[in-house]
Design a protein around this motif. Structure first.
Motif, PDB file in Angstrom:
ATOM      1  N   UNK A 111       0.828  -1.209   0.000  1.00  0.00           N
ATOM      2  CA  UNK A 111       0.000   0.000   0.000  1.00  0.00           C
ATOM      3  C   UNK A 111       0.861   1.256   0.000  1.00  0.00           C
ATOM      4  N   UNK A 112       1.968   1.231   0.748  1.00  0.00           N
ATOM      5  CA  UNK A 112       2.864   2.382   0.763  1.00  0.00           C
ATOM      6  C   UNK A 112       3.546   2.577  -0.590  1.00  0.00           C
ATOM      7  N   UNK A 113       3.991   1.500  -1.191  1.00  0.00           N
ATOM      8  CA  UNK A 113       4.716   1.608  -2.450  1.00  0.00           C
ATOM      9  C   UNK A 113       3.812   1.983  -3.627  1.00  0.00           C
ATOM     10  N   UNK A 138      -0.774  10.881 -10.069  1.00  0.00           N
ATOM     11  CA  UNK A 138      -0.413  12.025  -9.228  1.00  0.00           C
ATOM     12  C   UNK A 138       0.557  11.661  -8.113  1.00  0.00           C
ATOM     13  N   UNK A 139       0.618  10.382  -7.752  1.00  0.00           N
ATOM     14  CA  UNK A 139       1.475   9.946  -6.640  1.00  0.00           C
ATOM     15  C   UNK A 139       2.498   8.946  -7.160  1.00  0.00           C
ATOM     16  N   UNK A 140       3.756   9.098  -6.770  1.00  0.00           N
ATOM     17  CA  UNK A 140       4.808   8.221  -7.296  1.00  0.00           C
ATOM     18  C   UNK A 140       4.633   6.777  -6.834  1.00  0.00           C
ATOM     19  N   UNK A 253       7.200   7.386   4.013  1.00  0.00           N
ATOM     20  CA  UNK A 253       5.919   6.882   4.492  1.00  0.00           C
ATOM     21  C   UNK A 253       6.138   5.933   5.652  1.00  0.00           C
ATOM     22  N   UNK A 254       5.045   5.617   6.332  1.00  0.00           N
ATOM     23  CA  UNK A 254       5.115   4.678   7.447  1.00  0.00           C
ATOM     24  C   UNK A 254       3.755   4.016   7.603  1.00  0.00           C
ATOM     25  N   UNK A 255       3.783   2.836   8.220  1.00  0.00           N
ATOM     26  CA  UNK A 255       2.547   2.127   8.528  1.00  0.00           C
ATOM     27  C   UNK A 255       2.726   1.461   9.883  1.00  0.00           C
TER      28      UNK A 255
END
Length: 316
Positions: A111-113, A138-140, A253-255
């Motif tokens: 999900x982060x990637x 819009x998001x890498x 990012x983090x989870x």
């Protein structure tokens, strides 16, 4: 044997009849408040608990109690010294959540990637409808293949996460045990792991050596744009430092599946919706149907073994 289950709430959607079938009487409560414990365990030979605290006072006050079954791995809610002094056997559940937690960690990593939640929100906000082309980028988006995963805590969970990560083409680094000066040949110092990993995943217990293990200094060592995943315990990561690292853009990012207080009744600094690219799940990584049914099955095994004069998964 008369048995009482003090807090079935996290398991009460499952079939508890196997437990009922191996005792003469089973009384179940969804939850039990601290002031209700003494009254509810009185006269029972078997107490089954998840998170309800059985301290020395409550254990010493009961005369019938012979066996405590904890439907979890952690037994910090049981006074083991008091139980041992009274000849009460304490058994737990072990290894039930390996596949569930590892799957959850890979889900968070993916999900982060892929920026999954950002794209979901963008579509629901109408961004795709307004796009000038067929897709929205819009998001890498990053691929796991070729990235480096650093694992801190290499028990059964760490092993399974490493196995799954390698299936995606990731390189895996394993940290030496926190607080140890001995670095085995197949491991690296935590400082080196933090500096080299694109993703750091935590699977160590919360101890005095690991509390605030990932603090501001550790986060500063991590590669710019890297990701942090915590499916271990709240308190291993300093939450204020994590917010700062995300808001400054140092971390990509983090989870986390865990917080220092659960549930966060008084709030938590990480619940700020302004924090970018942070995913929080409610300590649910362990909770697959299969994992929770395994807890029931192991509890039945523990009871049967005790009744036959043996012990399984004894912790005292």
């Amino acid at each position: 044997m008369k048995a009482v289950f003090l807090d079935t709430q996290s398991l009460d959607d499952l079939d508890l009849s196997p437990i009922a079938d191996c005792v003469d009487e089973l009384v179940c409560y969804p939850t039990t408040a601290p002031e209700q414990v003494a009254g509810r365990i009185a006269g029972f030979e078997l107490v089954i608990t998840n998170k309800v605290v059985l301290d020395a006072e409550r254990i010493h006050a009961t005369e019938a109690l012979k066996l405590i079954c904890v439907v979890a791995t952690g037994v910090n809610n049981i006074d083991l010294d008091a139980a041992t002094a009274k000849g009460i056997v304490v058994c737990n559940s072990q290894g039930y959540g390996v596949h569930s937690v590892a799957q959850h960690v890979l889900g968070l990593m993916l999900a982060l990637h892929t920026r999954l939640l950002d794209y979901d929100r963008a579509i629901k906000n109408g961004d795709w409808n307004r796009s000038s082309q067929f897709c929205l980028l819009d998001y890498p988006i990053l691929e796991l293949n070729g990235r480096t995963l650093g694992i801190i805590g290499y028990g059964a969970l760490g092993h399974e996460v490493a196995r799954l990560a390698r299936c995606f083409g990731m390189q895996v680094l394993i940290a030496a045990r926190p607080g140890s000066s001995d670095i085995p040949a197949d491991r690296v110092a935590i400082e080196e792991l933090l500096e080299q990993a694109d993703v750091v995943s935590l699977h160590c217990p919360l101890t005095e050596q690991t509390r605030d293990l990932i603090d501001a200094q550790a986060l500063a060592r991590m590669k710019p744009g890297s990701f942090l995943i915590n499916a271990a315990r709240g308190g291993i990561v300093n939450e204020t430092a994590l917010k700062d690292a995300l808001c400054s853009g140092h971390l990509g990012g983090a989870a986390t599946d865990v917080l220092t207080e659960e549930p966060p009744r008084t709030g938590n600094i990480l619940l700020d919706p302004a924090i970018p690219n942070l995913i929080i799940t409610p300590h649910s990584a362990w909770g697959s149907i299969q994992a929770r049914q395994t807890i029931i099955n192991q509890t039945v095994e523990n009871i049967h073994a005790f009744l036959q004069g043996a012990c399984l998964r004894r912790v005292n």
